[in-house]
Design a protein around this motif. Structure first.
Motif, PDB file in Angstrom:
ATOM      1  N   TYR A  57       0.998  -1.273   0.314  1.00  0.00           N
ATOM      2  CA  TYR A  57      -0.067  -0.134   0.026  1.00  0.00           C
ATOM      3  C   TYR A  57       1.487   1.245  -0.159  1.00  0.00           C
ATOM      4  O   TYR A  57       1.987   1.046   0.797  1.00  0.00           O
ATOM      5  CB  TYR A  57      -0.753  -0.197   1.411  1.00  0.00           C
ATOM      6  CG  TYR A  57      -2.124  -1.205   1.606  1.00  0.00           C
ATOM      7  CD1 TYR A  57      -2.998  -0.787   0.660  1.00  0.00           C
ATOM      8  CD2 TYR A  57      -1.504  -2.142   2.748  1.00  0.00           C
ATOM      9  CE1 TYR A  57      -3.876  -2.425   0.757  1.00  0.00           C
ATOM     10  CE2 TYR A  57      -2.385  -3.745   2.133  1.00  0.00           C
ATOM     11  CZ  TYR A  57      -3.635  -3.631   1.427  1.00  0.00           C
ATOM     12  OH  TYR A  57      -4.470  -4.691   1.934  1.00  0.00           O
ATOM     13  N   ARG A  58       0.551   2.647  -0.738  1.00  0.00           N
ATOM     14  CA  ARG A  58       1.408   3.324  -0.539  1.00  0.00           C
ATOM     15  C   ARG A  58       1.169   4.301   0.514  1.00  0.00           C
ATOM     16  O   ARG A  58       1.853   4.925   0.631  1.00  0.00           O
ATOM     17  CB  ARG A  58       1.536   4.474  -1.961  1.00  0.00           C
ATOM     18  CG  ARG A  58       2.005   5.073  -2.856  1.00  0.00           C
ATOM     19  CD  ARG A  58       1.829   5.673  -3.862  1.00  0.00           C
ATOM     20  NE  ARG A  58       0.100   6.026  -4.661  1.00  0.00           N
ATOM     21  CZ  ARG A  58       0.036   7.452  -4.029  1.00  0.00           C
ATOM     22  NH1 ARG A  58       0.656   8.701  -3.394  1.00  0.00           N
ATOM     23  NH2 ARG A  58      -1.506   7.891  -4.349  1.00  0.00           N
ATOM     24  N   VAL A  59      -0.220   3.750   0.897  1.00  0.00           N
ATOM     25  CA  VAL A  59      -0.344   5.104   1.454  1.00  0.00           C
ATOM     26  C   VAL A  59      -0.711   3.802   3.058  1.00  0.00           C
ATOM     27  O   VAL A  59      -1.610   2.758   2.702  1.00  0.00           O
ATOM     28  CB  VAL A  59      -2.021   5.671   1.448  1.00  0.00           C
ATOM     29  CG1 VAL A  59      -2.560   6.553   2.660  1.00  0.00           C
ATOM     30  CG2 VAL A  59      -1.397   7.220   0.451  1.00  0.00           C
ATOM     31  N   ARG A  60      -0.597   4.319   3.747  1.00  0.00           N
ATOM     32  CA  ARG A  60      -1.066   3.304   5.631  1.00  0.00           C
ATOM     33  C   ARG A  60      -2.800   3.340   4.489  1.00  0.00           C
ATOM     34  O   ARG A  60      -3.848   3.972   5.033  1.00  0.00           O
ATOM     35  CB  ARG A  60      -1.093   4.290   6.082  1.00  0.00           C
ATOM     36  CG  ARG A  60      -0.703   2.988   7.558  1.00  0.00           C
ATOM     37  CD  ARG A  60      -0.217   3.759   8.841  1.00  0.00           C
ATOM     38  NE  ARG A  60      -0.548   2.859   9.727  1.00  0.00           N
ATOM     39  CZ  ARG A  60       0.358   2.796  10.818  1.00  0.00           C
ATOM     40  NH1 ARG A  60       1.343   3.665  11.371  1.00  0.00           N
ATOM     41  NH2 ARG A  60      -0.016   2.471  12.511  1.00  0.00           N
ATOM     42  N   LYS A 217      -7.052  12.975   0.677  1.00  0.00           N
ATOM     43  CA  LYS A 217      -6.406  14.435   0.243  1.00  0.00           C
ATOM     44  C   LYS A 217      -5.398  14.655   0.948  1.00  0.00           C
ATOM     45  O   LYS A 217      -4.941  15.068   0.093  1.00  0.00           O
ATOM     46  CB  LYS A 217      -7.600  14.751   0.825  1.00  0.00           C
ATOM     47  CG  LYS A 217      -9.124  14.961   0.965  1.00  0.00           C
ATOM     48  CD  LYS A 217      -9.927  15.669   2.141  1.00  0.00           C
ATOM     49  CE  LYS A 217     -11.474  15.403   1.438  1.00  0.00           C
ATOM     50  NZ  LYS A 217     -12.969  16.342   2.200  1.00  0.00           N
ATOM     51  N   ALA A 218      -4.974  14.523   2.207  1.00  0.00           N
ATOM     52  CA  ALA A 218      -2.841  14.705   2.357  1.00  0.00           C
ATOM     53  C   ALA A 218      -2.346  14.202   0.988  1.00  0.00           C
ATOM     54  O   ALA A 218      -0.896  14.320   0.717  1.00  0.00           O
ATOM     55  CB  ALA A 218      -2.634  13.687   3.647  1.00  0.00           C
ATOM     56  N   GLY A 220      -3.161  13.599  -2.106  1.00  0.00           N
ATOM     57  CA  GLY A 220      -3.491  14.712  -2.899  1.00  0.00           C
ATOM     58  C   GLY A 220      -2.536  16.102  -2.719  1.00  0.00           C
ATOM     59  O   GLY A 220      -1.967  16.880  -3.849  1.00  0.00           O
ATOM     60  N   VAL A 221      -3.129  16.389  -1.811  1.00  0.00           N
ATOM     61  CA  VAL A 221      -2.248  17.668  -1.754  1.00  0.00           C
ATOM     62  C   VAL A 221      -0.527  17.579  -1.415  1.00  0.00           C
ATOM     63  O   VAL A 221       0.299  18.276  -2.507  1.00  0.00           O
ATOM     64  CB  VAL A 221      -2.066  18.093  -0.250  1.00  0.00           C
ATOM     65  CG1 VAL A 221      -2.177  19.523   0.113  1.00  0.00           C
ATOM     66  CG2 VAL A 221      -4.305  18.926  -0.149  1.00  0.00           C
ATOM     67  N   THR A 222      -0.082  15.954  -1.384  1.00  0.00           N
ATOM     68  CA  THR A 222       1.263  15.997  -1.246  1.00  0.00           C
ATOM     69  C   THR A 222       1.947  15.662  -2.227  1.00  0.00           C
ATOM     70  O   THR A 222       3.348  16.434  -2.977  1.00  0.00           O
ATOM     71  CB  THR A 222       1.171  14.870  -0.524  1.00  0.00           C
ATOM     72  OG1 THR A 222       1.410  14.635   0.921  1.00  0.00           O
ATOM     73  CG2 THR A 222       3.025  14.254  -0.738  1.00  0.00           C
ATOM     74  N   GLU A 223       0.507  15.674  -3.382  1.00  0.00           N
ATOM     75  CA  GLU A 223       1.494  15.309  -5.243  1.00  0.00           C
ATOM     76  C   GLU A 223       1.360  16.605  -5.630  1.00  0.00           C
ATOM     77  O   GLU A 223       2.321  17.231  -6.472  1.00  0.00           O
ATOM     78  CB  GLU A 223       0.423  14.262  -5.763  1.00  0.00           C
ATOM     79  CG  GLU A 223       0.507  14.006  -7.056  1.00  0.00           C
ATOM     80  CD  GLU A 223      -0.081  13.531  -7.870  1.00  0.00           C
ATOM     81  OE1 GLU A 223       0.159  12.821  -8.967  1.00  0.00           O
ATOM     82  OE2 GLU A 223      -1.036  12.371  -6.747  1.00  0.00           O
ATOM     83  N   ARG A 224       0.368  17.228  -5.015  1.00  0.00           N
ATOM     84  CA  ARG A 224       0.290  19.124  -5.448  1.00  0.00           C
ATOM     85  C   ARG A 224       1.603  19.588  -5.626  1.00  0.00           C
ATOM     86  O   ARG A 224       1.828  20.875  -5.884  1.00  0.00           O
ATOM     87  CB  ARG A 224      -0.765  19.552  -5.188  1.00  0.00           C
ATOM     88  CG  ARG A 224      -2.098  19.038  -6.297  1.00  0.00           C
ATOM     89  CD  ARG A 224      -3.245  19.329  -6.269  1.00  0.00           C
ATOM     90  NE  ARG A 224      -4.028  19.923  -4.728  1.00  0.00           N
ATOM     91  CZ  ARG A 224      -4.413  18.940  -4.221  1.00  0.00           C
ATOM     92  NH1 ARG A 224      -4.818  17.963  -4.897  1.00  0.00           N
ATOM     93  NH2 ARG A 224      -5.430  18.837  -3.307  1.00  0.00           N
ATOM     94  N   VAL A 225       1.459  19.502  -4.045  1.00  0.00           N
ATOM     95  CA  VAL A 225       2.657  19.908  -3.703  1.00  0.00           C
ATOM     96  C   VAL A 225       4.404  19.505  -3.683  1.00  0.00           C
ATOM     97  O   VAL A 225       5.498  21.027  -4.506  1.00  0.00           O
ATOM     98  CB  VAL A 225       3.054  19.924  -2.090  1.00  0.00           C
ATOM     99  CG1 VAL A 225       4.319  21.468  -1.334  1.00  0.00           C
ATOM    100  CG2 VAL A 225       1.676  20.759  -1.283  1.00  0.00           C
ATOM    101  N   THR A 226       4.993  18.173  -4.337  1.00  0.00           N
ATOM    102  CA  THR A 226       5.136  17.432  -4.658  1.00  0.00           C
ATOM    103  C   THR A 226       6.007  18.015  -6.011  1.00  0.00           C
ATOM    104  O   THR A 226       6.748  18.727  -6.887  1.00  0.00           O
ATOM    105  CB  THR A 226       5.357  16.379  -4.374  1.00  0.00           C
ATOM    106  OG1 THR A 226       5.671  15.974  -3.107  1.00  0.00           O
ATOM    107  CG2 THR A 226       6.907  16.090  -5.527  1.00  0.00           C
ATOM    108  N   MET A 354     -10.210  19.778   4.120  1.00  0.00           N
ATOM    109  CA  MET A 354      -9.645  19.263   5.270  1.00  0.00           C
ATOM    110  C   MET A 354      -9.953  19.242   6.603  1.00  0.00           C
ATOM    111  O   MET A 354     -10.874  20.644   6.774  1.00  0.00           O
ATOM    112  CB  MET A 354      -8.633  19.080   5.202  1.00  0.00           C
ATOM    113  CG  MET A 354      -7.782  18.811   3.327  1.00  0.00           C
ATOM    114  SD  MET A 354      -5.924  19.125   3.819  1.00  0.00           S
ATOM    115  CE  MET A 354      -5.462  17.884   4.882  1.00  0.00           C
ATOM    116  N   LEU A 355     -10.065  18.799   7.730  1.00  0.00           N
ATOM    117  CA  LEU A 355      -9.940  19.302   9.293  1.00  0.00           C
ATOM    118  C   LEU A 355      -8.322  20.642   9.763  1.00  0.00           C
ATOM    119  O   LEU A 355      -8.174  20.684  10.837  1.00  0.00           O
ATOM    120  CB  LEU A 355      -9.844  18.555  10.349  1.00  0.00           C
ATOM    121  CG  LEU A 355     -10.331  17.049  10.166  1.00  0.00           C
ATOM    122  CD1 LEU A 355     -10.482  15.587  10.932  1.00  0.00           C
ATOM    123  CD2 LEU A 355     -12.293  17.781   9.949  1.00  0.00           C
TER     124      LEU A 355
END
Length: 563
Positions: A57-60, A217-218, A220-226, A354-355
């Protein structure tokens, strides 16, 4: 056999024990929640996998609680525990142990089915489930069987305690009545606890769903920031390559000029050595006739006049220097372009879900209005790298503006006005020509700023001493020895002008945005066309004797100039 198979199905593959709070992965395998959590805590981020099928799994992954499996496991454990309890043997079976069916509290003996048939049936002999401690069912004072419950003292008592003991006159109930009442209270409590547990389960499920959404969502945001950082890095590398290439090009040009000057000086050295040798040879001769007949020393090329020597001398400063202005303009424009690109991409989709507070999230992630100041402060970068101050705070001085120009509220734009502004007449104000100066002046250092002019009309931008005339033709920027400017004529021709002398450009400009670079100590004022690539237009050289103000003139039509 069936029990063993069931136990295998209820055993966690990690701890090899009956499931405790079992959870199910998306691949379908089950584990104790603590077991799989500890396993993944020891794995590297992005390398999570199922211990059984090894699915990665790429994400936990989210851990979904398996409530049905948990209930089955708990039921199995309770049943198994009861079966494994040590059975109480019959007191009277001596040959081999026989499980007791009842225990007589009067006799304090456990009885099997056969001995129970022979046992006394009188009321004194109270029978209960098999127990190894029947004495706990008797009064510690009277050694009689406990038959009642004192409601006032919340204690189990015997007949003697009720009639003659310390509980005489108290409200009492039979053990069965008291037991049923307590059971009823416990059932009510159990019902409330069950409702609370169900509510807790729902909240846990909701929180797990929120965690799953946040994880997605994190990611997705990580991918966009990267991607954004990767793009910025790529643009910075391209800018670095472009600026370093410009530095190398200028270095090569200067080196070629230096090499040419060195070659000319070497030739001059050889010529001077030859002349010195001829003269020394004449000086060493003893025959006066020969010395006098040697007329070489009287030739003009041997004895240059001081004026000819100065005119023909090779100046070291002719080699030139690096055009720091062009390097600075290229660097500044490149950094500004990167910041502009980030600004266009500032909105992060779904970040508000997001929260986090929307403003906080955008500030933390990609609020470029803040990030551009923190990460890519163009002014600071130019100043640190090239010791160049970007005059971002340059403003127009309304006190110098003529009555026929309009100045914007932000003091950045001057334009032709069809209405007399009726400003008070002061010595600083231009009269007759539509011009204005900046309030800020420069008397040292290197400075850079950008201007933009209208495509129509006639205008001039440049620098001037504060002592420039404020009336007449000599007050026009570029028409005197106190000002230098870039101008645009009514016919869209561009020119450089100083002391009423103009240099016309044979070509048209591709844009109306220009960079102005001032090196006060070096006496250099350079103008650049901010096209792609940036083009150097002209450099004025002078020994500046006064502070310099930026000056702007708008003369005809709908012309305007903006800082």
């Amino acid at each position: 056999m069936a029990s063993a198979d069931l136990r295998d199905e209820l055993t966690c593959p990690i701890c090899t024990d009956i499931y405790t709070d079992p959870v199910t992965l998306t691949c379908g395998h089950n584990y104790c929640q603590d077991c799989i959590t500890r396993t993944w805590d020891n794995q590297e981020e992005g390398e999570y996998s199922c211990p059984e099928c090894r699915k990665r799994y790429r994400v936990r992954p989210e851990l979904k609680r398996n409530l049905r499996l948990r209930n089955i496991a708990e039921t199995f454990q309770e049943t198994h525990k009861k079966r494994e309890e040590v059975r109480i043997p019959c007191t009277y079976c001596i040959g081999y142990p026989v499980p007791a069916a009842k225990t007589c509290l009067m006799c304090e003996a456990s009885l099997c089915e056969d001995h129970l048939k022979k046992h006394s049936k009188s009321e004194e002999h109270v029978l209960t489930g098999p127990t190894t401690s029947p004495e706990n069912r008797k009064c510690s004072v009277h050694k009689e069987i406990l038959r009642y419950y004192c409601c006032e003292d919340a204690a189990c008592i015997c007949v003697s305690c009720r009639l003659d003991g310390e509980h005489r006159g108290h409200q009492v109930e039979t053990l069965n009545e008291a037991s049923e009442k307590k059971k009823e209270k416990l059932r009510n409590i159990l019902q409330k606890l069950t409702s609370q547990r169900e509510e807790a389960e729902k909240r846990v499920q909701n929180l797990e769903e929120i965690r799953r959404q946040v994880q997605g969502k994190a990611a997705g945001v990580t991918e966009r920031v990267t991607a954004l950082i990767r793009d910025i890095r790529k643009q910075l590398e391209a800018l670095e390559k472009r600026v370093l290439s410009e530095i190398s090009r200028q270095e090569e040009q200067v080196s070629l000029r230096v090499s040419d000057l060195i070659r000319q000086l070497e030739i001059k050295k050889e010529e001077l050595s030859r002349k010195m040798g001829d003269i020394e040879e004449l000086c060493d001769m003893t025959d006066p006739v020969t010395v006098l007949q040697g007329r070489e020393s009287d030739r003009d090329d041997y004895c240059d006049t001081e004026e000819d020597t100065e005119r023909r001398d090779i100046k070291v400063h002719d080699a030139g220097d690096l055009d720091v202005g062009l390097i600075s303009v290229t660097l500044h424009s490149g950094l500004a372009g990167i910041v502009t690109g980030i600004t266009r991409r500032r909105r992060v989709p779904e970040a508000s879900d997001m929260l986090l507070d929307v403003n906080t999230a955008s500030d933390m992630l990609l609020d470029v209005n803040t990030a551009s100041d923190m990460l890519l402060d163009v002014n600071t970068a130019s100043h640190m790298l090239l010791d160049v101050n970007t005059a971002s705070d340059m403003l127009l001085d309304v006190n110098t503006a003529s009555n026929d120009v309009s100045v914007s509220e932000d003091l950045k734009t001057v334009s032709v006005s069809g209405i007399n502004q009726r400003r008070p007449e002061t010595p600083e104000r231009f009269q007759g020509y539509d011009q204005v100066l900046t309030s800020r002046s420069f008397s040292s250092g290197r400075h850079y700023w950008k201007v933009e002019g209208s495509e129509t009309g006639e205008w001039r931008v440049g620098m001037t001493y504060p002592s420039i005339e404020r009336r007449g033709k000599q007050s026009v920027i570029g028409n005197n020895n106190k000002s230098w400017c870039l101008g645009k004529s009514w016919f869209n021709n561009h020119y450089m002008r100083h002391d009423s002398k103009s240099i016309q450009f044979p070509h048209s400009f591709s844009c109306c945005r220009f960079g102005i670079f001032l090196d006060y100590e070096a006496g250099r004022l350079s103008f650049y066309e901010l096209c792609d690539p940036i083009r150097h237009l002209h450099t004025f050289t002078a020994a500046f004797t006064e502070p310099l103000h930026a000056g702007f003139g708008v003369y005809w039509g709908n012309s305007w100039v903006r800082i």
